[in-house]
Design an enzyme around this catalytic site. Structure first.
Site, PDB file in Angstrom:
ATOM      1  N   TYR A  66       0.965 -14.249  -3.685  1.00  0.00           N
ATOM      2  CA  TYR A  66       1.080 -13.513  -2.421  1.00  0.00           C
ATOM      3  C   TYR A  66      -0.222 -13.556  -1.634  1.00  0.00           C
ATOM      4  O   TYR A  66      -1.306 -13.739  -2.191  1.00  0.00           O
ATOM      5  CB  TYR A  66       1.520 -12.062  -2.648  1.00  0.00           C
ATOM      6  CG  TYR A  66       0.472 -11.117  -3.194  1.00  0.00           C
ATOM      7  CD1 TYR A  66      -0.334 -10.363  -2.339  1.00  0.00           C
ATOM      8  CD2 TYR A  66       0.296 -10.951  -4.567  1.00  0.00           C
ATOM      9  CE1 TYR A  66      -1.282  -9.471  -2.834  1.00  0.00           C
ATOM     10  CE2 TYR A  66      -0.641 -10.060  -5.073  1.00  0.00           C
ATOM     11  CZ  TYR A  66      -1.436  -9.327  -4.197  1.00  0.00           C
ATOM     12  OH  TYR A  66      -2.374  -8.451  -4.681  1.00  0.00           O
ATOM     13  N   CYS A  67      -0.081 -13.414  -0.317  1.00  0.00           N
ATOM     14  CA  CYS A  67      -1.233 -13.258   0.577  1.00  0.00           C
ATOM     15  C   CYS A  67      -0.973 -12.028   1.444  1.00  0.00           C
ATOM     16  O   CYS A  67      -0.286 -11.095   1.007  1.00  0.00           O
ATOM     17  CB  CYS A  67      -1.487 -14.526   1.394  1.00  0.00           C
ATOM     18  SG  CYS A  67      -0.112 -15.058   2.448  1.00  0.00           S
ATOM     19  N   TRP A  68      -1.491 -11.995   2.655  1.00  0.00           N
ATOM     20  CA  TRP A  68      -1.387 -10.787   3.476  1.00  0.00           C
ATOM     21  C   TRP A  68       0.055 -10.482   3.866  1.00  0.00           C
ATOM     22  O   TRP A  68       0.553  -9.374   3.677  1.00  0.00           O
ATOM     23  CB  TRP A  68      -2.271 -10.927   4.712  1.00  0.00           C
ATOM     24  CG  TRP A  68      -2.050  -9.881   5.762  1.00  0.00           C
ATOM     25  CD1 TRP A  68      -1.617 -10.072   7.033  1.00  0.00           C
ATOM     26  CD2 TRP A  68      -2.245  -8.464   5.633  1.00  0.00           C
ATOM     27  NE1 TRP A  68      -1.523  -8.874   7.710  1.00  0.00           N
ATOM     28  CE2 TRP A  68      -1.908  -7.867   6.871  1.00  0.00           C
ATOM     29  CE3 TRP A  68      -2.660  -7.638   4.593  1.00  0.00           C
ATOM     30  CZ2 TRP A  68      -1.974  -6.496   7.097  1.00  0.00           C
ATOM     31  CZ3 TRP A  68      -2.730  -6.261   4.812  1.00  0.00           C
ATOM     32  CH2 TRP A  68      -2.396  -5.711   6.049  1.00  0.00           C
ATOM     33  N   TYR A 108       1.422  -8.924   0.776  1.00  0.00           N
ATOM     34  CA  TYR A 108       0.866  -7.607   0.475  1.00  0.00           C
ATOM     35  C   TYR A 108       1.480  -6.528   1.368  1.00  0.00           C
ATOM     36  O   TYR A 108       1.665  -5.383   0.936  1.00  0.00           O
ATOM     37  CB  TYR A 108      -0.660  -7.611   0.645  1.00  0.00           C
ATOM     38  CG  TYR A 108      -1.251  -6.225   0.588  1.00  0.00           C
ATOM     39  CD1 TYR A 108      -1.481  -5.597  -0.633  1.00  0.00           C
ATOM     40  CD2 TYR A 108      -1.531  -5.512   1.758  1.00  0.00           C
ATOM     41  CE1 TYR A 108      -1.979  -4.307  -0.690  1.00  0.00           C
ATOM     42  CE2 TYR A 108      -2.029  -4.224   1.709  1.00  0.00           C
ATOM     43  CZ  TYR A 108      -2.253  -3.624   0.485  1.00  0.00           C
ATOM     44  OH  TYR A 108      -2.739  -2.344   0.439  1.00  0.00           O
TER      45      TYR A 108
END
Length: 355
Positions: free
Chosen positions: A92-94, A121
């Site tokens: 996952y990222c932002w 996130y």
């Protein structure tokens, strides 16, 4: 790529959760148990953003792709060098965009069964806030109420050692809650990180047993407590913790020793009380600091600041305070755990704590 997307409720199905955001983003908050394998450093992310805005989106994207590819290669040779062929990571990222998408695609090309968290996130953060609207209401709380220096935090720790469920909000917030409550050399977590820690703590409790919590206002330093938690424990049962003025002064001298050892910082904090107290009174307290008259200052703060503030706020916040069990607590004695056990026995006789 849609077939590689999974929702947050599937996170437990994976071998590892990998956060590919920058170290700064990871430090602010992250999914519990995640490791950080940034595809852009803090500085690289700023550089890519600046290039995107000031040069062109194309140049910014090209620079970002080059940096991400280089960093993924580095992680493959180091961080993930020992992962087996059947490894199943959740990435996952932002917000579930290009950073996590790039890693997920490449990992699947290698042969790993990687998946990308849908929404990144941000989806986790939304779920955390939703949880904090409901989860705190599923528990019964017993609030430890009493003026500053009465040893509520020490009693809370002793109750934990005695086997009770305790929620130490000040420990989660890295702050004692009062004006002088900052922990020496320890920054407070971000609000997001505090919320994550709070949810993790709440999920560890048994709803069939009460949770002891120290009385707090809405804010602990820079941290804001969720309303669902505050409203629930403000309506619950109370224990009024009482200690002698001498014990309280001694306790404060010990608990705030780090402040007395740094007089200039202490004076800065005391000056913030101008407005709540007259300039003349605060100036007098500053003089006590200069003269290292610690016991006298502790007594003055108890009498002139902390006790009036407690009298103003406690009746407004805790509905059951008039019915509270009153505990004469000796916070400086060595038998605090035995005192906590005696309190539990008293509460059990009132059927507030199951035997």
């Amino acid at each position: 790529m849609k077939s590689l997307l999974v929702t947050l409720d599937k996170a437990g199905d994976f071998d590892e959760i990998v956060d590919v955001r920058t170290p700064l983003e990871f430090a602010e908050d992250h999914i519990p148990g995640a490791i950080n394998a940034p595809v852009l450093s803090n500085e690289e992310r700023v550089l890519v953003g600046t290039t995107y805005k000031q040069v062109s989106p194309f140049e910014g994207t090209r620079l970002g792709a080059a940096l991400v590819a280089r960093n993924i290669a580095h992680h493959l040779e180091t961080t993930f060098a020992d992962r087996p062929r059947n490894w199943r990571p959740l990435i996952y990222c932002w917000r579930g965009g290009k950073r996590s998408g790039s890693v997920t695609t490449l990992f699947n090309m290698i042969g790993w069964q990687a998946r990308q968290l849908d929404g990144g996130y941000k989806s986790y953060r939304r779920a955390t806030l939703d949880t904090l609207d409901t989860l705190p209401k599923t528990f019964t709380y017993i609030a430890l109420v009493g003026p500053t220096g009465s040893g509520k935090t020490r009693l809370l720790s002793a109750l934990n050692q005695a086997g009770a469920q305790t929620l130490d909000l000040e420990a989660l917030a890295s702050h004692r809650g009062s004006l002088l409550g900052a922990w020496a050399g320890v920054p407070q977590p971000s609000q997001k990180r505090f919320d994550t820690l709070l949810v993790s703590a709440l999920r560890g409790f048994d709803p069939g047993q009460p949770v002891f919590v120290e009385a707090e206002s809405r804010r602990i330093g820079s941290i804001t407590l969720p309303l669902a938690l505050l409203e629930t424990f403000h309506r619950g049962a109370c224990v009024e913790v009482r200690s002698s003025r001498e014990d309280r002064a001694t306790f404060l001298l010990h608990d705030y020793a780090h402040l007395f050892d740094h007089p200039e910082h202490l004076k800065e904090q005391l000056q913030k009380l101008i407005g709540l107290h007259s300039r003349e009174r605060v100036t007098g307290w500053l003089g006590l600091v200069d003269e290292n008259r610690r016991a006298e200052l502790a007594g003055e703060l108890i009498e002139r600041h902390y006790d009036p503030a407690y009298a103003r706020s406690s009746d407004q916040h805790f509905d059951q305070l008039p019915n509270a069990l009153q505990l004469d607590f000796r916070p400086n004695d060595a038998d605090v755990v035995e005192q906590a056990k005696a309190l539990l026995a008293q509460l059990e006789s009132r059927t507030l704590v199951a035997g």
